[in-house]
Write a protein that holds these residues in place. Structure first.
Motif, PDB file in Angstrom:
ATOM      1  N   VAL A  39      -9.654  -2.099   3.576  1.00 42.78           N
ATOM      2  CA  VAL A  39      -9.995  -1.122   2.553  1.00 42.78           C
ATOM      3  C   VAL A  39      -9.659  -1.679   1.175  1.00 42.78           C
ATOM      4  CG1 VAL A  39      -9.667   0.829   4.099  1.00 42.78           C
ATOM      5  CG2 VAL A  39      -7.760   0.056   2.689  1.00 42.78           C
ATOM      6  N   HIS A  40     -10.399  -1.250   0.176  1.00 44.93           N
ATOM      7  CA  HIS A  40     -10.191  -1.660  -1.206  1.00 44.93           C
ATOM      8  C   HIS A  40      -8.894  -1.080  -1.746  1.00 44.93           C
ATOM      9  CE1 HIS A  40     -10.615  -1.113  -5.583  1.00 44.93           C
ATOM     10  NE2 HIS A  40     -11.410  -2.170  -5.588  1.00 44.93           N
ATOM     11  N   GLY A  41      -8.656   0.197  -1.481  1.00 41.77           N
ATOM     12  CA  GLY A  41      -7.392   0.826  -1.843  1.00 41.77           C
ATOM     13  C   GLY A  41      -7.377   1.569  -3.157  1.00 41.77           C
ATOM     14  N   PHE A  53       0.828  -1.199   0.000  1.00 43.35           N
ATOM     15  CA  PHE A  53       0.000   0.000   0.000  1.00 43.35           C
ATOM     16  C   PHE A  53       0.868   1.257   0.000  1.00 43.35           C
ATOM     17  CE2 PHE A  53      -2.871   3.229   1.653  1.00 43.35           C
ATOM     18  CZ  PHE A  53      -4.041   2.946   0.962  1.00 43.35           C
ATOM     19  N   HIS A  54       1.957   1.202   0.744  1.00 44.23           N
ATOM     20  CA  HIS A  54       2.864   2.353   0.761  1.00 44.23           C
ATOM     21  C   HIS A  54       3.460   2.590  -0.625  1.00 44.23           C
ATOM     22  CE1 HIS A  54       5.772   5.193   2.540  1.00 44.23           C
ATOM     23  NE2 HIS A  54       6.606   4.706   1.630  1.00 44.23           N
ATOM     24  N   ALA A  55       3.875   1.505  -1.284  1.00 47.05           N
ATOM     25  CA  ALA A  55       4.537   1.632  -2.584  1.00 47.05           C
ATOM     26  C   ALA A  55       3.580   2.081  -3.683  1.00 47.05           C
ATOM     27  CB  ALA A  55       5.177   0.298  -2.975  1.00 47.05           C
ATOM     28  N   LEU A  56       2.314   1.659  -3.604  1.00 48.68           N
ATOM     29  CA  LEU A  56       1.367   1.948  -4.679  1.00 48.68           C
ATOM     30  C   LEU A  56       0.459   3.143  -4.412  1.00 48.68           C
ATOM     31  CD1 LEU A  56       0.222  -1.642  -5.712  1.00 48.68           C
ATOM     32  CD2 LEU A  56       1.920  -0.172  -6.798  1.00 48.68           C
ATOM     33  N   ARG A  57       0.324   3.524  -3.166  1.00 48.78           N
ATOM     34  CA  ARG A  57      -0.628   4.583  -2.846  1.00 48.78           C
ATOM     35  C   ARG A  57       0.016   5.758  -2.109  1.00 48.78           C
ATOM     36  NH1 ARG A  57      -2.569   3.492  -6.405  1.00 48.78           N
ATOM     37  NH2 ARG A  57      -4.486   2.417  -6.933  1.00 48.78           N
ATOM     38  N   ILE A  58       0.604   5.507  -0.970  1.00 56.90           N
ATOM     39  CA  ILE A  58       1.097   6.614  -0.145  1.00 56.90           C
ATOM     40  C   ILE A  58       2.307   7.293  -0.785  1.00 56.90           C
ATOM     41  CG2 ILE A  58       2.139   7.206   2.072  1.00 56.90           C
ATOM     42  CD1 ILE A  58       0.314   5.179   3.378  1.00 56.90           C
ATOM     43  N   GLU A  59       3.277   6.507  -1.220  1.00 57.53           N
ATOM     44  CA  GLU A  59       4.496   7.118  -1.760  1.00 57.53           C
ATOM     45  C   GLU A  59       4.255   7.873  -3.063  1.00 57.53           C
ATOM     46  OE1 GLU A  59       9.185   6.015  -2.321  1.00 57.53           O
ATOM     47  OE2 GLU A  59       7.702   4.417  -2.533  1.00 57.53           O
ATOM     48  N   PRO A  60       3.652   7.248  -4.092  1.00 55.80           N
ATOM     49  CA  PRO A  60       3.509   7.987  -5.359  1.00 55.80           C
ATOM     50  C   PRO A  60       2.510   9.130  -5.311  1.00 55.80           C
ATOM     51  CG  PRO A  60       2.453   5.842  -5.522  1.00 55.80           C
ATOM     52  CD  PRO A  60       3.192   5.854  -4.223  1.00 55.80           C
ATOM     53  N   HIS A  61       1.446   8.977  -4.542  1.00 54.30           N
ATOM     54  CA  HIS A  61       0.396   9.992  -4.562  1.00 54.30           C
ATOM     55  C   HIS A  61       0.614  11.114  -3.547  1.00 54.30           C
ATOM     56  CE1 HIS A  61      -2.197   7.902  -7.406  1.00 54.30           C
ATOM     57  NE2 HIS A  61      -1.900   6.791  -6.792  1.00 54.30           N
ATOM     58  N   LEU A  62       1.191  10.794  -2.401  1.00 49.62           N
ATOM     59  CA  LEU A  62       1.344  11.798  -1.351  1.00 49.62           C
ATOM     60  C   LEU A  62       2.790  12.252  -1.187  1.00 49.62           C
ATOM     61  CD1 LEU A  62      -1.107  10.319   1.325  1.00 49.62           C
ATOM     62  CD2 LEU A  62      -1.537  12.163  -0.299  1.00 49.62           C
ATOM     63  N   ASP A  67     -10.574  -4.284  -9.530  1.00 46.55           N
ATOM     64  CA  ASP A  67      -9.157  -3.959  -9.300  1.00 46.55           C
ATOM     65  C   ASP A  67      -8.837  -3.687  -7.831  1.00 46.55           C
ATOM     66  OD1 ASP A  67      -8.867  -4.258 -11.965  1.00 46.55           O
ATOM     67  OD2 ASP A  67      -8.702  -2.126 -12.436  1.00 46.55           O
ATOM     68  N   ALA A  68      -8.877  -4.736  -7.033  1.00 45.63           N
ATOM     69  CA  ALA A  68      -8.596  -4.601  -5.602  1.00 45.63           C
ATOM     70  C   ALA A  68      -7.176  -5.037  -5.267  1.00 45.63           C
ATOM     71  CB  ALA A  68      -9.608  -5.414  -4.791  1.00 45.63           C
ATOM     72  N   GLU A  69      -6.233  -4.806  -6.189  1.00 49.18           N
ATOM     73  CA  GLU A  69      -4.864  -5.244  -5.923  1.00 49.18           C
ATOM     74  C   GLU A  69      -4.201  -4.466  -4.802  1.00 49.18           C
ATOM     75  OE1 GLU A  69      -4.508  -2.221  -9.311  1.00 49.18           O
ATOM     76  OE2 GLU A  69      -5.852  -3.840  -8.744  1.00 49.18           O
ATOM     77  N   CYS A  70      -4.796  -3.332  -4.412  1.00 45.89           N
ATOM     78  CA  CYS A  70      -4.234  -2.545  -3.310  1.00 45.89           C
ATOM     79  C   CYS A  70      -4.965  -2.793  -1.986  1.00 45.89           C
ATOM     80  CB  CYS A  70      -4.292  -1.054  -3.641  1.00 45.89           C
ATOM     81  SG  CYS A  70      -3.236  -0.578  -5.012  1.00 45.89           S
ATOM     82  N   ALA A  71      -5.769  -3.842  -1.919  1.00 40.20           N
ATOM     83  CA  ALA A  71      -6.521  -4.124  -0.686  1.00 40.20           C
ATOM     84  C   ALA A  71      -5.565  -4.172   0.503  1.00 40.20           C
ATOM     85  CB  ALA A  71      -7.273  -5.438  -0.827  1.00 40.20           C
ATOM     86  N   TRP A  72      -6.012  -3.581   1.607  1.00 43.57           N
ATOM     87  CA  TRP A  72      -5.085  -3.341   2.728  1.00 43.57           C
ATOM     88  C   TRP A  72      -5.845  -3.291   4.043  1.00 43.57           C
ATOM     89  CZ3 TRP A  72      -3.856   2.080   4.629  1.00 43.57           C
ATOM     90  CH2 TRP A  72      -2.792   2.096   5.521  1.00 43.57           C
ATOM     91  N   TYR A  73      -5.321  -4.007   5.020  1.00 41.59           N
ATOM     92  CA  TYR A  73      -5.797  -3.897   6.407  1.00 41.59           C
ATOM     93  C   TYR A  73      -4.595  -3.445   7.217  1.00 41.59           C
ATOM     94  CZ  TYR A  73      -9.175  -4.915  10.125  1.00 41.59           C
ATOM     95  OH  TYR A  73     -10.088  -4.814  11.155  1.00 41.59           O
ATOM     96  N   PRO A  74      -4.484  -2.139   7.496  1.00 45.19           N
ATOM     97  CA  PRO A  74      -3.262  -1.615   8.122  1.00 45.19           C
ATOM     98  C   PRO A  74      -2.879  -2.361   9.389  1.00 45.19           C
ATOM     99  CG  PRO A  74      -4.705   0.161   7.460  1.00 45.19           C
ATOM    100  CD  PRO A  74      -5.481  -1.103   7.281  1.00 45.19           C
ATOM    101  N   ALA A  75      -1.591  -2.623   9.531  1.00 45.94           N
ATOM    102  CA  ALA A  75      -1.094  -3.400  10.659  1.00 45.94           C
ATOM    103  C   ALA A  75      -1.019  -2.552  11.913  1.00 45.94           C
ATOM    104  CB  ALA A  75       0.279  -3.976  10.329  1.00 45.94           C
ATOM    105  N   GLU A  76      -1.170  -3.213  13.042  1.00 43.45           N
ATOM    106  CA  GLU A  76      -0.960  -2.555  14.331  1.00 43.45           C
ATOM    107  C   GLU A  76       0.518  -2.209  14.465  1.00 43.45           C
ATOM    108  OE1 GLU A  76      -3.074  -1.668  16.588  1.00 43.45           O
ATOM    109  OE2 GLU A  76      -4.874  -2.553  15.733  1.00 43.45           O
ATOM    110  N   SER A  77       0.808  -1.137  15.171  1.00 39.57           N
ATOM    111  CA  SER A  77       2.207  -0.783  15.419  1.00 39.57           C
ATOM    112  C   SER A  77       2.347  -0.251  16.825  1.00 39.57           C
ATOM    113  CB  SER A  77       2.672   0.280  14.413  1.00 39.57           C
ATOM    114  OG  SER A  77       1.966   1.489  14.610  1.00 39.57           O
ATOM    115  N   ALA A  78       3.564  -0.331  17.337  1.00 39.62           N
ATOM    116  CA  ALA A  78       3.807   0.132  18.708  1.00 39.62           C
ATOM    117  C   ALA A  78       3.851   1.641  18.790  1.00 39.62           C
ATOM    118  CB  ALA A  78       5.131  -0.457  19.215  1.00 39.62           C
ATOM    119  N   GLU A  79       4.091   2.302  17.635  1.00 45.07           N
ATOM    120  CA  GLU A  79       4.278   3.742  17.661  1.00 45.07           C
ATOM    121  C   GLU A  79       2.981   4.512  17.818  1.00 45.07           C
ATOM    122  OE1 GLU A  79       5.572   1.713  15.458  1.00 45.07           O
ATOM    123  OE2 GLU A  79       7.695   1.806  15.998  1.00 45.07           O
TER     124      GLU A  79
END
Length: 322
Positions: free
Chosen positions: A158-160, A120-129, A178-190
């Motif tokens: 999310v579909h993505g 999701f980072h490579a296909l959505r967050i990085e190129p678009h934002l 086209d749900a190739e970006c489907a994503w369930y964000p992982a839990e993180s300690a931060e």
């Protein structure tokens, strides 16, 4: 006639960059591909909103779906290009997404299956934002904040890529592709996933929906009759017309704006900026593009921006305490 064939030069070597990328990001690999898994999930909850799934080759990372004829399933992007704008279609897409998000919320198995953060980072967050932020330094703080909040918000699967070219306007319901970006964000300690609280702005004029209001000295809202009956109806929240428009909901709004409903609420800020206040005093600033999902939370909306705010809501009935 000679049977000898004319020798030809070898063709160019195939470009394997795309295959390597898809495999590295779990989009094409032996096993259940992410897009196929998302389609199966959606078909269980909203079978009219995905094509019929016909076959799956897990070893090759391929699957087949039913063909949907364009005369019955026009592409939403094509409609928009021809000036065909239908509010009902947008509302149906919002309702569809809200129902799928509600169906996946809190599902640990789905979260594990779709832990595709790198993808999701490579296909959505990085190129678009992030790339846009690098190209426009003046916008970097806003875009970086949006990227950070997107990465740490973890309510549901999310579909993505719900963009107009991936929406077919079906006769019964929108159909998603086209749900190739489907994503369930992982839990993180931060981060615990909550948006950070922000200082409340100075008291002064504010607008909520179609009303004008300001705070009393004790902090509770004081409404002003603008002379427009539609505004007055929203301000009071308890007259006969609003009860008819939103039966069972208007009665739940308390004098200070706090309310809780037996629903899963999916809210999208379309325009402007608004504060979401919880009953423990926690306040979160939301702006255009932000999405909030609440499960029966007691809350109120506060607009201190001095400008109108437009939001879209999908409310899905739920069992209290479920």
């Amino acid at each position: 006639m000679s049977s000898a064939s004319t020798p030809t030069a070898p063709g160019p070597a195939p470009d394997t960059a795309l295959t390597t990328f898809l495999t590295a990001h779990r989009l094409a690999e032996p096993g259940e591909a992410g897009e196929w898994a998302w389609m199966r999930f959606a078909s269980r909850h909203r079978p009219d909103s995905v094509p019929e799934l016909l076959a799956h080759d897990p070893e090759a990372g391929l699957f087949a779906m039913a063909y949907l004829p364009p005369e019955r399933y026009p592409v939403r992007k094509a409609q928009l290009l021809y000036g065909e704008v239908r509010v009902a279609t947008a509302a149906a897409v919002g309702e569809l997404l809200g129902s799928l998000h509600a169906a996946s919320a809190g599902d640990a198995a789905l979260a594990a299956r779709f832990a595709t953060d790198d993808n999701f980072h490579a296909l959505r967050i990085e190129p678009h934002l992030l790339e846009t932020a690098a190209a426009h330094p003046a916008l970097r703080p806003v875009l970086q904040d949006l990227a950070d909040r997107t990465a740490r918000t973890r309510p549901a699967l999310v579909h993505g890529d719900v963009s107009p070219e991936n929406i077919l306007v079906g006769p019964a319901a929108p159909v998603l592709l086209d749900a190739e970006c489907a994503w369930y964000p992982a839990e993180s300690a931060e981060s615990d996933g909550a948006l950070p609280p922000v200082p409340e702005g100075p008291a002064g004029p504010r607008q909520e929906r179609r009303m004008r209001s300001e705070d009393r000295e004790d902090g509770s809202p004081r409404t002003e009759d603008t002379g427009d009956r539609r505004m007055r109806r929203v301000v009071t929240g308890h007259d006969q017309e609003q009860r008819a428009d939103s039966s069972g909901l208007a009665e739940l709004i308390e004098p200070d704006g706090m309310h809780a409903t037996p629903t899963v609420d999916y809210g999208i800020v379309l325009q402007g900026e608004i504060l979401l206040e919880l009953d423990d005093g926690h306040r979160t600033r939301l702006s255009a593009g932000d999405i909030v999902i609440q499960n029966g939370t007691r809350h109120a909306w506060r607009n201190h921006s001095g400008r109108p705010v437009t939001m879209a809501f999908v409310l899905i009935g739920a069992e209290p305490g479920a």
